[in-house]
Motif scaffolding. Structure first.
Motif, mmCIF file in Angstrom:
data_model
loop_
_atom_site.group_PDB
_atom_site.id
_atom_site.type_symbol
_atom_site.label_atom_id
_atom_site.label_comp_id
_atom_site.label_asym_id
_atom_site.label_seq_id
_atom_site.Cartn_x
_atom_site.Cartn_y
_atom_site.Cartn_z
ATOM 1 N N UNK A 1 40.875 38.232 23.355
ATOM 2 C CA UNK A 1 42.113 37.743 23.612
ATOM 3 C C UNK A 1 40.707 35.914 24.582
ATOM 4 N N UNK A 2 41.023 35.302 24.378
ATOM 5 C CA UNK A 2 39.595 34.605 24.605
ATOM 6 C C UNK A 2 39.905 34.215 25.546
ATOM 7 N N UNK A 3 40.052 33.234 26.390
ATOM 8 C CA UNK A 3 39.923 32.970 27.892
ATOM 9 C C UNK A 3 38.770 31.973 28.965
ATOM 10 N N UNK A 4 39.151 31.260 29.334
ATOM 11 C CA UNK A 4 38.617 30.005 29.877
ATOM 12 C C UNK A 4 38.628 29.860 31.340
ATOM 13 N N UNK A 5 37.313 29.930 32.159
ATOM 14 C CA UNK A 5 37.332 29.418 33.699
ATOM 15 C C UNK A 5 37.576 27.912 34.068
ATOM 16 N N UNK A 6 38.544 28.130 34.594
ATOM 17 C CA UNK A 6 38.709 25.797 35.186
ATOM 18 C C UNK A 6 38.407 26.022 36.915
ATOM 19 N N UNK A 7 37.505 25.222 36.737
ATOM 20 C CA UNK A 7 37.042 23.944 37.875
ATOM 21 C C UNK A 7 38.361 22.729 38.578
ATOM 22 N N UNK A 8 39.091 23.270 39.087
ATOM 23 C CA UNK A 8 39.446 22.350 40.243
ATOM 24 C C UNK A 8 39.158 22.310 41.501
ATOM 25 N N UNK A 9 40.242 20.955 42.069
ATOM 26 C CA UNK A 9 39.332 20.103 43.009
ATOM 27 C C UNK A 9 40.629 20.558 43.630
ATOM 28 N N UNK A 10 41.052 20.964 44.540
ATOM 29 C CA UNK A 10 41.988 20.971 45.571
ATOM 30 C C UNK A 10 42.428 19.863 46.367
ATOM 31 N N UNK A 11 43.678 19.499 47.101
ATOM 32 C CA UNK A 11 43.733 18.546 47.466
ATOM 33 C C UNK A 11 42.872 18.282 48.937
ATOM 34 N N UNK A 12 43.235 19.452 48.882
ATOM 35 C CA UNK A 12 42.301 19.847 51.090
ATOM 36 C C UNK A 12 40.571 18.890 50.562
ATOM 37 N N UNK A 13 40.085 18.683 49.060
ATOM 38 C CA UNK A 13 38.100 18.136 49.198
ATOM 39 C C UNK A 13 38.279 19.149 48.675
ATOM 40 N N UNK A 14 38.450 20.448 48.774
ATOM 41 C CA UNK A 14 37.902 21.855 48.497
ATOM 42 C C UNK A 14 37.788 22.197 46.969
ATOM 43 N N UNK A 15 37.037 23.210 46.042
ATOM 44 C CA UNK A 15 37.303 23.255 45.144
ATOM 45 C C UNK A 15 37.493 24.574 44.585
ATOM 46 N N UNK A 16 37.799 25.508 43.545
ATOM 47 C CA UNK A 16 38.954 26.364 43.255
ATOM 48 C C UNK A 16 38.187 26.812 41.943
ATOM 49 N N UNK A 17 38.034 28.070 41.578
ATOM 50 C CA UNK A 17 37.910 28.354 39.785
ATOM 51 C C UNK A 17 38.965 28.985 39.583
ATOM 52 N N UNK A 18 39.728 29.060 38.375
ATOM 53 C CA UNK A 18 40.930 29.239 38.022
ATOM 54 C C UNK A 18 40.529 30.389 36.897
ATOM 55 N N UNK A 19 40.674 31.540 36.745
ATOM 56 C CA UNK A 19 40.748 32.504 35.177
ATOM 57 C C UNK A 19 41.655 32.077 34.618
ATOM 58 N N UNK A 20 41.037 31.879 32.989
ATOM 59 C CA UNK A 20 43.239 32.010 32.663
ATOM 60 C C UNK A 20 42.797 32.275 31.695
ATOM 61 N N UNK A 21 43.687 33.243 30.897
ATOM 62 C CA UNK A 21 43.962 33.701 29.733
ATOM 63 C C UNK A 21 44.126 32.595 28.858
ATOM 64 N N UNK A 22 43.598 33.714 27.007
ATOM 65 C CA UNK A 22 44.344 32.713 25.743
ATOM 66 C C UNK A 22 45.213 31.970 25.694
ATOM 67 N N UNK A 23 46.354 32.661 26.642
ATOM 68 C CA UNK A 23 47.625 31.920 26.694
ATOM 69 C C UNK A 23 48.404 30.776 27.773
ATOM 70 N N UNK A 24 46.760 30.781 28.572
ATOM 71 C CA UNK A 24 47.052 29.782 29.656
ATOM 72 C C UNK A 24 47.133 30.142 30.632
ATOM 73 N N UNK A 25 47.690 31.782 31.149
ATOM 74 C CA UNK A 25 48.449 32.424 31.598
ATOM 75 C C UNK A 25 47.035 32.643 32.867
ATOM 76 N N UNK A 26 47.539 32.205 34.399
ATOM 77 C CA UNK A 26 47.011 32.525 35.047
ATOM 78 C C UNK A 26 46.047 33.983 35.971
ATOM 79 N N UNK A 27 45.400 35.121 35.321
ATOM 80 C CA UNK A 27 44.833 35.583 36.178
ATOM 81 C C UNK A 27 43.710 36.144 36.910
ATOM 82 N N UNK A 28 43.878 34.937 37.714
ATOM 83 C CA UNK A 28 42.429 34.504 38.744
ATOM 84 C C UNK A 28 42.482 33.922 39.539
#
Length: 93
Positions: A1-28
């Motif tokens: 199962x290939x996945x990836x991490x995504x860096x997203x900017x939050x509306x408050x100006x901070x950042x979060x890291x999303x852990x996404x699996x190969x089917x584009x489902x949020x894992x963390x």
């Protein structure tokens, strides 16, 4: 199962890291970081824990405390998922 991490900017100006699996489902979802640099350091910590960390039993009390300290999903982040255009952030790498 290939996945990836995504860096997203939050509306408050901070950042979060999303852990996404190969089917584009949020894992963390990471805590919120104030800067891109801090988030990139968070990625290094995530990789270390994911690669070497032990799985330990937890409790519903511990979960409740963690959720009070850091909400699982920002409402604005959830809304961001509905958008089709993504903002690319320079991750310094």
């Amino acid at each position: 199962m290939a996945g990836h991490l995504e860096l997203v900017e939050t509306p408050e100006g901070g950042y979060r890291i999303l852990m996404v699996d190969g089917e584009d489902s949020l894992l963390g979802l990471s805590k919120q970081y104030p800067t891109v640099g801090d988030a990139v350091e968070g990625v290094a910590a995530l990789r270390e824990v994911a690669g070497t960390g032990l799985l330990r039993p937890g409790s519903s009390d511990r979960y409740a405390v963690l959720m009070l300290e850091e909400p699982v999903i920002d409402s604005a982040l959830a809304a961001q998922g509905a958008r089709t255009q993504q903002k690319v952030v320079d991750c310094g790498g």
